[in-house]
Motif scaffolding. Structure first.
Motif, PDB file in Angstrom:
ATOM      1  N   ARG A  15       0.783  -1.087   0.198  1.00 16.83           N
ATOM      2  CA  ARG A  15       0.151   0.053   0.158  1.00 16.83           C
ATOM      3  C   ARG A  15       0.831   1.166   0.053  1.00 16.83           C
ATOM      4  N   VAL A  16       0.382   2.262  -0.857  1.00 16.84           N
ATOM      5  CA  VAL A  16       1.029   3.474  -0.779  1.00 16.84           C
ATOM      6  C   VAL A  16       0.323   4.291   0.354  1.00 16.84           C
ATOM      7  N   GLY A  17       1.249   4.314   1.610  1.00 22.74           N
ATOM      8  CA  GLY A  17       0.821   4.966   2.793  1.00 22.74           C
ATOM      9  C   GLY A  17       0.012   6.474   2.802  1.00 22.74           C
ATOM     10  N   ASN A  18       0.604   7.232   2.093  1.00 23.78           N
ATOM     11  CA  ASN A  18       0.288   8.549   1.677  1.00 23.78           C
ATOM     12  C   ASN A  18      -0.429   8.826   0.296  1.00 23.78           C
ATOM     13  N   PHE A  19      -1.028   7.758  -0.115  1.00 19.41           N
ATOM     14  CA  PHE A  19      -1.668   7.963  -1.571  1.00 19.41           C
ATOM     15  C   PHE A  19      -2.751   8.965  -1.545  1.00 19.41           C
ATOM     16  N   ASP A  20      -3.631   8.915  -0.627  1.00 24.06           N
ATOM     17  CA  ASP A  20      -4.979   9.883  -0.784  1.00 24.06           C
ATOM     18  C   ASP A  20      -4.233  11.315  -0.458  1.00 24.06           C
ATOM     19  N   GLU A  21      -3.284  11.525   0.173  1.00 23.43           N
ATOM     20  CA  GLU A  21      -2.746  12.895   0.672  1.00 23.43           C
ATOM     21  C   GLU A  21      -2.059  13.277  -0.830  1.00 23.43           C
ATOM     22  N   ILE A  22      -1.381  12.419  -1.493  1.00 21.43           N
ATOM     23  CA  ILE A  22      -0.651  12.779  -2.680  1.00 21.43           C
ATOM     24  C   ILE A  22      -1.903  13.153  -3.772  1.00 21.43           C
ATOM     25  N   GLY A  23      -2.763  12.284  -3.974  1.00 20.98           N
ATOM     26  CA  GLY A  23      -3.778  12.409  -4.876  1.00 20.98           C
ATOM     27  C   GLY A  23      -4.389  13.804  -4.634  1.00 20.98           C
ATOM     28  N   ARG A  24      -4.713  14.134  -3.386  1.00 20.35           N
ATOM     29  CA  ARG A  24      -5.451  15.615  -3.155  1.00 20.35           C
ATOM     30  C   ARG A  24      -4.627  16.621  -3.394  1.00 20.35           C
ATOM     31  N   ARG A  25      -3.495  16.538  -3.124  1.00 21.68           N
ATOM     32  CA  ARG A  25      -2.554  17.719  -3.488  1.00 21.68           C
ATOM     33  C   ARG A  25      -1.853  17.904  -4.751  1.00 21.68           C
ATOM     34  N   TYR A  26      -1.731  16.629  -5.550  1.00 19.13           N
ATOM     35  CA  TYR A  26      -1.249  16.883  -6.988  1.00 19.13           C
ATOM     36  C   TYR A  26      -2.145  16.495  -7.866  1.00 19.13           C
ATOM     37  N   GLY A  27      -3.248  15.890  -7.536  1.00 22.08           N
ATOM     38  CA  GLY A  27      -4.291  15.524  -8.546  1.00 22.08           C
ATOM     39  C   GLY A  27      -4.414  13.925  -8.787  1.00 22.08           C
ATOM     40  N   PRO A  28      -5.492  13.379  -9.287  1.00 25.32           N
ATOM     41  CA  PRO A  28      -5.826  11.731  -9.223  1.00 25.32           C
ATOM     42  C   PRO A  28      -4.804  11.558 -10.615  1.00 25.32           C
ATOM     43  N   GLN A  29      -4.764  12.229 -11.433  1.00 26.71           N
ATOM     44  CA  GLN A  29      -3.843  11.848 -12.719  1.00 26.71           C
ATOM     45  C   GLN A  29      -2.264  11.428 -12.274  1.00 26.71           C
ATOM     46  N   TRP A  30      -1.817  12.441 -11.389  1.00 21.72           N
ATOM     47  CA  TRP A  30      -0.417  12.208 -10.868  1.00 21.72           C
ATOM     48  C   TRP A  30      -0.183  10.926  -9.909  1.00 21.72           C
ATOM     49  N   ALA A  31      -1.278  10.771  -9.190  1.00 20.47           N
ATOM     50  CA  ALA A  31      -1.466   9.548  -8.404  1.00 20.47           C
ATOM     51  C   ALA A  31      -1.616   8.417  -8.869  1.00 20.47           C
ATOM     52  N   ASP A  32      -2.369   8.312 -10.197  1.00 13.69           N
ATOM     53  CA  ASP A  32      -2.264   7.022 -11.023  1.00 13.69           C
ATOM     54  C   ASP A  32      -0.688   6.837 -11.293  1.00 13.69           C
ATOM     55  N   THR A  33      -0.142   7.688 -11.951  1.00 10.48           N
ATOM     56  CA  THR A  33       1.153   7.721 -12.514  1.00 10.48           C
ATOM     57  C   THR A  33       2.218   7.358 -11.401  1.00 10.48           C
ATOM     58  N   LEU A  34       1.885   7.661 -10.236  1.00  9.49           N
ATOM     59  CA  LEU A  34       2.926   7.238  -9.128  1.00  9.49           C
ATOM     60  C   LEU A  34       2.540   5.662  -8.881  1.00  9.49           C
ATOM     61  N   LEU A  35       1.292   5.307  -8.818  1.00 10.23           N
ATOM     62  CA  LEU A  35       1.036   3.921  -8.643  1.00 10.23           C
ATOM     63  C   LEU A  35       1.631   3.100  -9.937  1.00 10.23           C
ATOM     64  N   GLN A  36       1.727   3.452 -10.909  1.00 12.67           N
ATOM     65  CA  GLN A  36       2.224   2.691 -11.974  1.00 12.67           C
ATOM     66  C   GLN A  36       4.023   2.478 -11.772  1.00 12.67           C
ATOM     67  N   SER A  37       4.223   3.780 -11.431  1.00  5.76           N
ATOM     68  CA  SER A  37       5.719   3.753 -10.914  1.00  5.76           C
ATOM     69  C   SER A  37       6.145   2.562  -9.981  1.00  5.76           C
ATOM     70  N   MET A  38       5.017   2.755  -8.811  1.00  4.74           N
ATOM     71  CA  MET A  38       5.124   1.633  -7.882  1.00  4.74           C
ATOM     72  C   MET A  38       5.243   0.392  -8.305  1.00  4.74           C
ATOM     73  N   ALA A  39       4.384   0.090  -9.376  1.00  4.25           N
ATOM     74  CA  ALA A  39       4.082  -1.420 -10.038  1.00  4.25           C
ATOM     75  C   ALA A  39       5.403  -1.710 -10.417  1.00  4.25           C
ATOM     76  N   TRP A  40       5.983  -0.853 -11.240  1.00  4.11           N
ATOM     77  CA  TRP A  40       7.328  -1.113 -11.897  1.00  4.11           C
ATOM     78  C   TRP A  40       8.445  -1.371 -10.646  1.00  4.11           C
TER      79      TRP A  40
END
Length: 140
Positions: A15-40
């Motif tokens: 789990r990305v521990g601070n995912f919701d905070e990141i999504g709120r601050r930088y937007g859902p598109q960046w949060a999705d890009t972050l999770l793609q990076s995490m998957a890699w």
């Protein structure tokens, strides 16, 4: 087979521990890009034959067949280290701190996937409440 080894394996949830905070601050598109990076990062950290999949907006699931607790601990440490060493940038070159939490459960012959997923997720939440420790054996 050692007592630390499961004949079927382990399911982990990362789990990305601070995912919701990141999504709120930088937007859902960046949060999705972050999770793609995490998957890699996760995919590059597991063994050949292990399965990696996105299982929720902030979670990546890993199936580790025939895994010993030593295998699981090494994989969790590799993922945590690679996340720590990765520079995540959003917006106007702002560096973002990303935290990860792990939970896992052994896979038995008669186990239902939903129950396994819930057990792994509960273990990840327990780690989040307990602080940033390496993978703990919190199996149901």
């Amino acid at each position: 087979m050692s007592t630390a080894e499961s004949p079927d394996g382990v399911i982990l949830v990362v789990r990305v521990g601070n995912f919701d905070e990141i999504g709120r601050r930088y937007g859902p598109q960046w949060a999705d890009t972050l999770l793609q990076s995490m998957a890699w990062i996760v995919h590059s950290s597991v063994r050949h034959g292990d399965l990696v999949a996105r299982v929720a907006s902030d979670e990546i699931g890993i199936y580790l067949p025939n895994a010993t607790m030593e295998n699981v601990n090494k994989i969790c440490e590799r993922i945590r280290t690679r996340v720590y060493e990765t520079t995540f940038i959003a917006g106007q070159e702002r560096q973002i701190s990303v935290t990860v939490r792990f939970g896992g459960t052994r896979v038995g012959d008669q186990s239902a996937f939903q129950a396994l997923s819930e057990a792994a997720n509960s273990a990840a939440l327990a780690e989040e409440e307990a602080g940033p420790l390496l993978f703990r054996e919190l199996f149901s």
